[in-house]
Write a protein that holds these residues in place. Structure first.
Motif, mmCIF file in Angstrom:
data_model
loop_
_atom_site.group_PDB
_atom_site.id
_atom_site.type_symbol
_atom_site.label_atom_id
_atom_site.label_comp_id
_atom_site.label_asym_id
_atom_site.label_seq_id
_atom_site.Cartn_x
_atom_site.Cartn_y
_atom_site.Cartn_z
ATOM 1 N N GLU A 15 2.787 6.009 -2.960
ATOM 2 C CA GLU A 15 4.162 6.934 -3.155
ATOM 3 C C GLU A 15 4.224 7.079 -4.701
ATOM 4 N N ALA A 16 3.685 5.907 -5.677
ATOM 5 C CA ALA A 16 3.741 6.103 -6.918
ATOM 6 C C ALA A 16 2.376 6.546 -7.490
ATOM 7 N N GLY A 17 1.439 7.039 -6.632
ATOM 8 C CA GLY A 17 0.161 7.582 -7.284
ATOM 9 C C GLY A 17 -0.748 6.430 -7.876
ATOM 10 N N GLU A 18 -0.704 5.174 -7.533
ATOM 11 C CA GLU A 18 -1.305 4.158 -8.255
ATOM 12 C C GLU A 18 -2.765 3.812 -7.328
ATOM 13 N N VAL A 19 -2.900 4.091 -6.009
ATOM 14 C CA VAL A 19 -4.078 3.927 -5.422
ATOM 15 C C VAL A 19 -4.792 5.055 -4.711
ATOM 16 N N VAL A 20 -6.022 4.783 -4.312
ATOM 17 C CA VAL A 20 -6.898 5.585 -3.722
ATOM 18 C C VAL A 20 -7.115 5.068 -2.494
ATOM 19 N N VAL A 21 -6.670 5.085 -1.393
ATOM 20 C CA VAL A 21 -6.786 4.626 0.139
ATOM 21 C C VAL A 21 -7.929 5.228 0.767
ATOM 22 N N ILE A 22 -8.808 4.468 1.141
ATOM 23 C CA ILE A 22 -10.153 4.854 1.723
ATOM 24 C C ILE A 22 -10.201 4.166 3.142
ATOM 25 N N ASP A 68 -8.262 4.593 -13.325
ATOM 26 C CA ASP A 68 -6.612 5.366 -13.340
ATOM 27 C C ASP A 68 -5.994 4.682 -11.908
ATOM 28 N N LYS A 69 -6.706 4.628 -11.124
ATOM 29 C CA LYS A 69 -6.424 4.110 -9.563
ATOM 30 C C LYS A 69 -7.032 2.993 -8.853
ATOM 31 N N VAL A 88 0.910 -1.090 0.145
ATOM 32 C CA VAL A 88 -0.038 0.027 0.005
ATOM 33 C C VAL A 88 0.975 1.184 0.050
ATOM 34 N N GLN A 89 2.102 1.364 0.687
ATOM 35 C CA GLN A 89 2.611 2.553 1.035
ATOM 36 C C GLN A 89 3.487 2.757 -0.279
#
Length: 124
Positions: A24-31, A65-66, A19-20
């Protein structure tokens, strides 16, 4: 990352390191699916809030996108919400194994509360 097929959907379980790295790579949206009180006290910097009590799968952002990665305090609520999202028709969803507790145990940075001032502060 562990992956499980649930009907036509894919349910993934990510580690805190995965997840981290993806954040950092801008690949996910953490909810964060914890309560607003839990979130205000301490949360992962950049995580959005959608409490389990008010969860609406149709309100989730698209994933073109993510990737969406849900998390809670221990991983129990985020797994339950992930499965509810699948039941509502979401075809790909992930959650963070061990939740925020695992994030803190791994010494990952987060936003906490300064107990002296009540102000948010970065904890590293």
């Amino acid at each position: 990352m562990k992956s499980e097929k649930v009907g036509e959907a894919t349910f993934e379980t990510w580690t805190v390191d995965e997840v981290q790295t993806a954040m950092e790579a801008g690949e996910v949206v953490v909810i964060d699916v914890r309560t607003p009180q839990e979130y205000m006290f301490e949360h992962i910097d950049g995580a959005l809030l959608m409490p389990m009590a008010f969860f609406k799968a149709k309100a989730l952002p698209g994933q073109s996108d993510k990737q969406i990665v849900l998390h809670c305090g221990s991983g129990m609520r985020s797994e339950k919400v992930s499965r509810a999202a699948i039941d509502a028709g979401i075809t790909k969803i992930a959650h963070m194994d061990g939740g925020f507790g695992a994030w803190k145990a791994a010494k990952k940075p987060y936003i906490g509360t300064n107990m002296g001032t009540g102000a948010p502060q970065k904890v590293e």
